[in-house]
Write a protein that holds these residues in place. Structure first.
Motif, short mmCIF file in Angstrom:
data_model
loop_
_atom_site.label_atom_id
_atom_site.label_comp_id
_atom_site.label_asym_id
_atom_site.label_seq_id
_atom_site.Cartn_x
_atom_site.Cartn_y
_atom_site.Cartn_z
N THR A 1 0.83 -1.21 0.00
CA THR A 1 0.00 0.00 0.00
C THR A 1 0.86 1.26 0.00
O THR A 1 0.62 2.20 -0.77
CB THR A 1 -0.93 0.02 1.24
OG1 THR A 1 -1.79 -1.11 1.18
CG2 THR A 1 -1.77 1.29 1.27
N VAL A 2 1.87 1.28 0.86
CA VAL A 2 2.78 2.44 0.92
C VAL A 2 3.48 2.63 -0.42
O VAL A 2 3.55 3.74 -0.95
CB VAL A 2 3.81 2.25 2.04
CG1 VAL A 2 4.87 3.35 1.98
CG2 VAL A 2 3.13 2.27 3.40
N ALA A 3 4.00 1.54 -0.97
CA ALA A 3 4.75 1.63 -2.23
C ALA A 3 3.88 2.13 -3.38
O ALA A 3 4.29 3.01 -4.15
CB ALA A 3 5.33 0.25 -2.57
N VAL A 4 2.67 1.59 -3.49
CA VAL A 4 1.79 1.96 -4.60
C VAL A 4 1.30 3.39 -4.48
O VAL A 4 1.39 4.18 -5.43
CB VAL A 4 0.60 0.99 -4.69
CG1 VAL A 4 -0.43 1.50 -5.69
CG2 VAL A 4 1.07 -0.40 -5.09
N LEU A 5 0.77 3.75 -3.32
CA LEU A 5 0.19 5.09 -3.15
C LEU A 5 1.24 6.19 -3.24
O LEU A 5 1.05 7.19 -3.95
CB LEU A 5 -0.56 5.18 -1.82
CG LEU A 5 -1.86 4.38 -1.72
CD1 LEU A 5 -2.43 4.47 -0.32
CD2 LEU A 5 -2.89 4.89 -2.73
N CYS A 6 2.34 6.01 -2.54
CA CYS A 6 3.39 7.04 -2.54
C CYS A 6 4.11 7.09 -3.88
O CYS A 6 4.41 8.16 -4.41
CB CYS A 6 4.38 6.80 -1.41
SG CYS A 6 3.64 6.97 0.24
N GLY A 7 4.38 5.92 -4.45
CA GLY A 7 5.03 5.89 -5.76
C GLY A 7 4.17 6.52 -6.83
O GLY A 7 4.66 7.25 -7.70
N ASN A 8 2.87 6.29 -6.77
CA ASN A 8 1.95 6.87 -7.74
C ASN A 8 1.89 8.38 -7.61
O ASN A 8 1.88 9.11 -8.61
CB ASN A 8 0.55 6.27 -7.54
CG ASN A 8 -0.43 6.74 -8.58
OD1 ASN A 8 -0.22 6.58 -9.79
ND2 ASN A 8 -1.53 7.34 -8.14
N ALA A 9 1.86 8.87 -6.36
CA ALA A 9 1.81 10.32 -6.14
C ALA A 9 3.05 11.01 -6.68
O ALA A 9 2.97 12.09 -7.29
CB ALA A 9 1.65 10.62 -4.65
N ILE A 10 4.20 10.39 -6.49
CA ILE A 10 5.46 10.98 -6.99
C ILE A 10 5.55 10.88 -8.50
O ILE A 10 5.92 11.83 -9.18
CB ILE A 10 6.66 10.28 -6.32
CG1 ILE A 10 6.70 10.62 -4.82
CG2 ILE A 10 7.98 10.71 -6.98
CD1 ILE A 10 7.78 9.90 -4.05
N VAL B 1 6.64 12.13 -0.06
CA VAL B 1 8.05 12.32 0.33
C VAL B 1 8.21 12.04 1.82
O VAL B 1 9.23 11.49 2.26
CB VAL B 1 8.52 13.75 -0.01
CG1 VAL B 1 9.94 13.99 0.51
CG2 VAL B 1 8.46 13.98 -1.52
N SER B 2 7.20 12.40 2.60
CA SER B 2 7.23 12.19 4.05
C SER B 2 7.42 10.72 4.40
O SER B 2 8.15 10.39 5.34
CB SER B 2 5.94 12.71 4.68
OG SER B 2 5.79 12.29 6.00
N SER B 3 6.77 9.83 3.65
CA SER B 3 6.86 8.40 3.97
C SER B 3 8.29 7.89 3.85
O SER B 3 8.71 7.00 4.60
CB SER B 3 5.94 7.59 3.04
OG SER B 3 6.42 7.62 1.71
#
Length: 273
Positions: free
Chosen positions: A162-171, A248-250
Motif C-alpha cells: 500500500t505504501v509503495a503503490v500510493l506514494c510511488g503513484n503520487a510521486i 516524500v514524508s513516507s
C-alpha cells in the motif's frame, strides 16, 4: 483507500480491548505524547511552510501530513531502538482513534488559508479508512483470535504494498513538478520530521519523563501516517501536487527513524545519569 483500510485493520489486529485499558497504567506518558503529537507536528508544518514560502498546494500537503496521526512503522522503530514498545502501541492507537476529529480540525484551521478545506469530508474519510478498521481489528483480535492468527502473516505485505503503490503513484504523477521545485519540498519535509523527533524528545524530558519513554514519544511524534495524507490529499484537495509532501514524508521519516533506532539501540537508556 481500500489498501490503507486493510493496513489499519492489521494495526487493529495487534490490539485487544484489554490493551486499550492499560492506558491507566501510564497516563502521564500517554497524555504527553498525545499532546506533543497534535501540537509539535501541526505547528511545525505551518511554520515551515511559512518560512520556506511554499506554494499553496505544497504548503497544504505539508500541513496535512503534519496533522495526521502517528504511523504504524513507529512501533517497529521503537522496538529496534529498545524503547518503550507498549507505550508506542498505545500512542499510535490513541492518535489514530483521535485522528477522525483532530486531523480534519487542525488541517482546516492551519491549511484553510492556502486551499479550500472540507472538514466534514475529511472527518468522514478519516473515520472510514482509519477509525472503523482499527476498531474492527481490535474487536476481531478480542473475540476471533484464531481468524486473526490465520490472516496476520499477510497483513505486513499489504501494508508495504500500500505504501509503495500510493506514494510511488503520487510521486510519478507529479515528476515534472517535483523536479522543478523538489528541493524545496524535500527540505520542508526534512525539517518537519526533524522537528518532530527533536522536540518530541526534548519536551518529554522537560516534562520529567524517563529516557526510554521520551525516546518512544520522539519516534511517535516524528513518524506520521503519511499514507493517510496521500489518500486524503487525493480525495479532498484539488491539486494532485498536494499529495507530494505526504509521499516524500513516507520516505523521509523512515530514514530518520532507521538512523535513530540504530543510534539509540547502541545507547541503552540510563535514567541515573
Amino acid at each position: 483507500m481500500v489498501g490503507l483500510s486493510f493496513t489499519m485493520l492489521g494495526m487493529g489486529m495487534t490490539l485487544t480491548l484489554d490493551d486499550l485499558r492499560t492506558v491507566l497504567l501510564m497516563p502521564k506518558e500517554l497524555a504527553a505524547g498525545f499532546l506533543l503529537q497534535y501540537t509539535v507536528m501541526p505547528l511545525s508544518g505551518y511554520l515551515i511552510s511559512k518560512l520556506l514560502n511554499l506554494p499553496s498546494h505544497y504548503a497544504a500537503g505539508l500541513i496535512l501530513v503534519s496533522c495526521c496521526p502517528g504511523g504504524t512503522a513507529s512501533n517497529i522503530v521503537t522496538y529496534l531502538a529498545r524503547a518503550n514498545v507498549a507505550l508506542s502501541v498505545l500512542m499510535t492507537a490513541a492518535s489514530t482513534f483521535a485522528a477522525a476529529f483532530m486531523t480534519p480540525l487542525l488541517t482546516s484551521k492551519l491549511a484553510g488559508q492556502y486551499v479550500a478545506v472540507d472538514p466534514m469530508g475529511l472527518f468522514v474519510s478519516t473515520s472510514q479508512v482509519v477509525l472503523a478498521p482499527v476498531l474492527l481489528g481490535a474487536l476481531l483480535n478480542q473475540y476471533m483470535g484464531r481468524l486473526v492468527e490465520s490472516v496476520s502473516p499477510v497483513m505486513p505485505f499489504i501494508a508495504v504494498a500500500t505504501v509503495a503503490v500510493l506514494c510511488g503513484n503520487a510521486i510519478a504523477q507529479n515528476a515534472s513538478a517535483i523536479l522543478a521545485s523538489g528541493l524545496q519540498v524535500v527540505l520542508s519535509v526534512i525539517f518537519l520530521h526533524g522537528s518532530g523527533f527533536f522536540f518530541g524528545y526534548v519536551l518529554s524530558r522537560v516534562l520529567g519523563i524517563d529516557i526510554a519513554s521520551s525516546r518512544t514519544i520522539s519516534i511517535e511524534v516524528g513518524m506520521q501516517n503519511s499514507v493517510l495524507g496521500v489518500v486524503l490529499a487525493g480525495k479532498h484537495f484539488g491539486s494532485p501536487l498536494t499529495a507530494v509532501p505526504c509521499a516524500v514524508s513516507s520516505i523521509c521519516h523512515s530514514i530518520y527513524g532507521s538512523l535513530l533506532a540504530g543510534v539509540w539501540r547502541s545507547m541503552p537508556p540510563n535514567d541515573k545519569q
